[in-house]
Design a protein around this motif. Sequence first.
Motif, short mmCIF file in Angstrom:
data_model
loop_
_atom_site.label_atom_id
_atom_site.label_comp_id
_atom_site.label_asym_id
_atom_site.label_seq_id
_atom_site.Cartn_x
_atom_site.Cartn_y
_atom_site.Cartn_z
N GLN A 55 0.83 -1.22 0.00
CA GLN A 55 0.00 0.00 0.00
C GLN A 55 0.85 1.27 0.00
O GLN A 55 0.53 2.23 -0.71
N PHE A 56 1.93 1.28 0.78
CA PHE A 56 2.78 2.47 0.78
C PHE A 56 3.31 2.75 -0.63
O PHE A 56 3.44 3.89 -1.05
N ALA A 57 3.60 1.65 -1.36
CA ALA A 57 4.12 1.82 -2.72
C ALA A 57 3.06 2.46 -3.61
O ALA A 57 3.34 3.37 -4.39
N GLU A 58 1.82 1.98 -3.47
CA GLU A 58 0.74 2.58 -4.26
C GLU A 58 0.56 4.06 -3.89
O GLU A 58 0.42 4.92 -4.76
N ASP A 59 0.65 4.34 -2.61
CA ASP A 59 0.41 5.70 -2.10
C ASP A 59 1.56 6.65 -2.44
O ASP A 59 1.44 7.86 -2.24
N ALA A 60 2.67 6.10 -2.91
CA ALA A 60 3.81 6.95 -3.25
C ALA A 60 3.98 7.04 -4.75
O ALA A 60 4.88 7.71 -5.25
N GLY A 61 3.13 6.35 -5.51
CA GLY A 61 3.34 6.27 -6.96
C GLY A 61 2.31 7.07 -7.74
O GLY A 61 1.52 7.83 -7.17
N LEU A 109 -0.39 6.31 -9.09
CA LEU A 109 -1.81 5.98 -8.91
C LEU A 109 -2.28 6.26 -7.49
O LEU A 109 -3.35 5.80 -7.08
N ALA A 110 -1.51 7.04 -6.75
CA ALA A 110 -1.91 7.38 -5.37
C ALA A 110 -3.28 8.06 -5.41
O ALA A 110 -3.55 8.87 -6.29
N TYR A 154 -9.61 10.68 4.80
CA TYR A 154 -10.35 10.24 3.62
C TYR A 154 -10.00 11.07 2.39
O TYR A 154 -10.32 10.68 1.28
N GLN A 155 -9.44 12.25 2.63
CA GLN A 155 -9.33 13.21 1.53
C GLN A 155 -7.92 13.40 1.00
O GLN A 155 -7.74 13.79 -0.15
N GLN A 156 -6.92 13.21 1.85
CA GLN A 156 -5.55 13.51 1.44
C GLN A 156 -4.81 12.21 1.10
O GLN A 156 -4.74 11.32 1.93
N PRO A 157 -4.26 12.13 -0.12
CA PRO A 157 -3.55 10.90 -0.48
C PRO A 157 -2.14 10.87 0.10
O PRO A 157 -1.67 11.87 0.64
N GLY A 158 -1.49 9.73 -0.02
CA GLY A 158 -0.09 9.61 0.38
C GLY A 158 0.06 9.20 1.84
O GLY A 158 -0.87 9.30 2.63
N THR A 159 1.25 8.72 2.16
CA THR A 159 1.54 8.28 3.52
C THR A 159 2.22 9.42 4.26
O THR A 159 3.32 9.83 3.89
N ALA A 192 2.83 13.71 2.84
CA ALA A 192 3.45 12.71 1.98
C ALA A 192 4.25 13.41 0.89
O ALA A 192 3.94 14.52 0.49
N ASP A 193 5.26 12.69 0.44
CA ASP A 193 6.13 13.22 -0.59
C ASP A 193 5.48 12.95 -1.96
O ASP A 193 5.90 12.08 -2.69
N LEU A 194 4.43 13.71 -2.28
CA LEU A 194 3.73 13.49 -3.54
C LEU A 194 3.66 14.82 -4.27
O LEU A 194 3.60 15.88 -3.63
N PRO A 195 3.61 14.79 -5.60
CA PRO A 195 3.48 16.05 -6.33
C PRO A 195 2.15 16.75 -6.00
O PRO A 195 1.15 16.08 -5.74
N ASN A 196 2.16 18.06 -6.01
CA ASN A 196 0.95 18.89 -5.83
C ASN A 196 0.23 18.65 -4.51
O ASN A 196 -0.99 18.72 -4.45
#
Length: 888
Positions: free
Chosen positions: A361-367, A369-370, A449-454, A477-481
């Motif tokens: 799941q962490f991998a999905e949340d960092a990629g 398709l998060a 529920y609203q913010q993606p990423g770990t 989380a270290d995600l774009p935008n």
Amino acid sequence: MSDQAEPAQVAAKAIYLADYRPPGYTTTQTDLHFDICDGQTTVASTLHIERLDTAADCIELLGEELTLVSVAVDGRELATNEYDVTNRSLTIFNLADQHQLQIVTQICPEQNTALEGLYRSSSMYCTQCEAEGFRKITYYQDRPDVLAKFTTTIVADAARYPNLLSNGNLIDEVLLSDGRRQVTWQDPFPKPSYLFALVAGDLAVLEDTFTTMSGREVTLQIFSEAHNIDQCDYAMDVLKRSMRWDEQAFGREYDLDIFMIVAVEDFNMGAMENKGLNVFNTSCVLASPNTATDEAYQRVEAVVAHEYFHNWSGNRVTCRDWFQLSLKEGFTVFRDAEFSSDMNSRAVKRIEDVGFLRSIQFAEDAGPLAHPVRPSSYMEISNFYTTTIYEKGAEVVRMYHTLLGADAFRKGTDLYFDRHDGTAATTDDFAAAMADAGQIDLAQFKRWYQQPGTPRVAVEESFSEGVLSLKITQSPADLPNQEHQQPFHMPLAMGLIDHQGGSISLDTANISSNSDVELRDNAQTLLLGAKDAVSEVRVSGLTAKPVVSFLRGFSAPVRVSHQRDDAELAFLVQYDIDGFVRWDAMQTLWTQHFDANVEATVDPVATLGELAKSAVHCATPEQQLLAATMLSVPNENYLFEQLRGFEVDALLDARDAALASAATAHADRWAELVERYDSDQAYQPDAQGMAQRALGNVAFSYLSKTLQGSVLEELLQARYAQADNLTDRRTVLAIACRSDGISGEFRHSLLQDFYDAWQDYALVIDLWFNLQAQSPLIDIAGLQTLVAHADFDVKNPNRVRSVYAAFGMLNNRKFHALDGSGYQFLADAIMQLDALNPQIASRLTTPLTRMGRYDSARQRLMRSQLNTLSESPSLSRDLYEIVIKSLA
Ligand code: B3K
Ligand code: ZN
């Protein structure tokens, strides 16, 4: 009118939560008539519709891949200019408050390789409607907020299809004069179309009964093809345990007079919770000592329970729209995890779940398709049955449980079921029930529920004059935008261990914090309700600096960085009172060992030796299982997810070297453990048997690494011959498949022997394919030989997964080969599968979407395969969404 005929670029429009509107009309009663003939099934429906919105005067019924025969309103057949039909819908105009619509369509289940809607699996017909499969059966308001009472009549050849099943209770059965039989089922509970099911086949049945807490007797039936029926007893036992547990743990009683499970060979996922008629992948029902490993038994236990629990969390209270999917899935995963924890070891279940979450799941949340637990848009809903919706969703439910405490949480679930029974609800409704029952403000909590990423959590400690200060900093989380992300409301559970290894009892009088603080576990655990970006906790009155045990029970799904002495980790491995923290500390020792940027001061191989030493004396199954878990080196995907900037082969080499050195450093100990846990009892799938096998097999795997040549071959042969169950046999075969210390002839003869013995058992042969596909010793030619094998069937999802998913997810050596051949092999398979079964094709793409974490050469190669896929003119909507989001 197939999906393939319509370019995915046109079909794949994003759908937004913000655009949700209640329907203008609803369907209150749905009467279906199925006439099943070879090559063609005719479906006639009578829909009782009612206007909800006075401004509405037309109804849109969704349908795909259907042949429309006729449409009538209140008995009058419509001319073609009185409705509008496209390749996605049928719209009927000029409607008043109430009508009966009669629609006749034809479908061809025999040609349905997507396994969605009505399809054939070996000798039977079956359905899969969630999420949007019902529209492949007939035109309908195929959306979860339309709840109707269903009656279903099925007509089919009496000799070939003696079992004709649907939802609810059987109310009529007639043998027709033409050798066909007609049955009618009635489901008294209103339900959305995704919970509809139909099965027609010649099946064997295992029958039992269950008396509910209010004294009603329920008939329980498990159907399978005749040759599998002797493998259904365990599932029946689990079903009865689940029914009792749901009464005791959640006060939920079963509501129909009959509950049926049907095992089918061709199924896209694990199982489906259709009202009163669950349809299961054989892999999640069948179990016997020689055909199922201990892990398979546990999966049967979890999935039977999960689907049963959906009867309340999903069926009685369903989802308003598919953005709310985690409302039923996250909650039900939480419920099945609690059930498994109560049946087996709570600590080990938690460790397994966190291991899965961190590696997958962490991998999905960092990629690329998060997405949040409640997504705000999707193109193809089938792509959103993800580990974020399921497993992270379950973590969110677990956090309510942690914040409220067990009693208030139960009040919250009672309130939720009471308030929303018979309706379609939202995650906000769930949060409102929890907030009301727990008298707690959960407005900030809803960000989960609203913010993606770990999210990341950094812990800094300082100690002076008897006062321990902790500074806990949350960052997004270290995600774009995602710069706009706000702090989460996080339950952070922690404790303190003194230098003798004793757990320190805490006193609120000595604790100060800017966050809410509560003591739990007899004042051994401090629970912080952190809401700010920075939380501070001070504990005074300490005589010496204690060792901090942080994130007990993995109380929030976050990544923790905690600057501390390695010796403290080794100390926690030995002394913490929380099984998860002990395991976690060991994992951190390992990840640091493999991290080129960290100068580790504790050698995990030495810590492992201490664990192995104490494993000899474990008294209870719980301790033995925990020991087995802690003795395992983190798996490759776990390390890929925890580390940054690694090179694949170098990391795999380092892991192999660590395994070899752990094997030789403690060789005598492994031999002692193998002997100690060698059981002379017949196989039992119970806690004691599983714990002994787990520990015995971990030790045996290490032991095998200390040997080679004929000595190793003899050891493997002896253990293989002596095994009376698949768990032990699989351990030997897995070693043989990966070990270069044995001859090719020996490996081949063992595989051949296994194949010859079990070739009639599809699930065992899946394992045979799987172990070979994930072996680092296989090459592309070997993989091609596997898929050319007479038993390989590209239309069977289990078999497809046993080769392609095992290769893409588990064969990191060969999948990531620097010549790109592994990526190419998978991409070719994805393209072939997309034409047959888009859901499976889209799932298999997952390993290619993880490209961000690999070096630039590999990223280029993966991207180039995704590019090639994206250029195909005939991509399904499922695959198109995954590919374009990954390339964005
Ligand atoms: N609800 C089903 C999953 C349906 C998947 C549809 N693509 C099984 C489950 O989660 O229980
Ligand atoms: Zn589910």
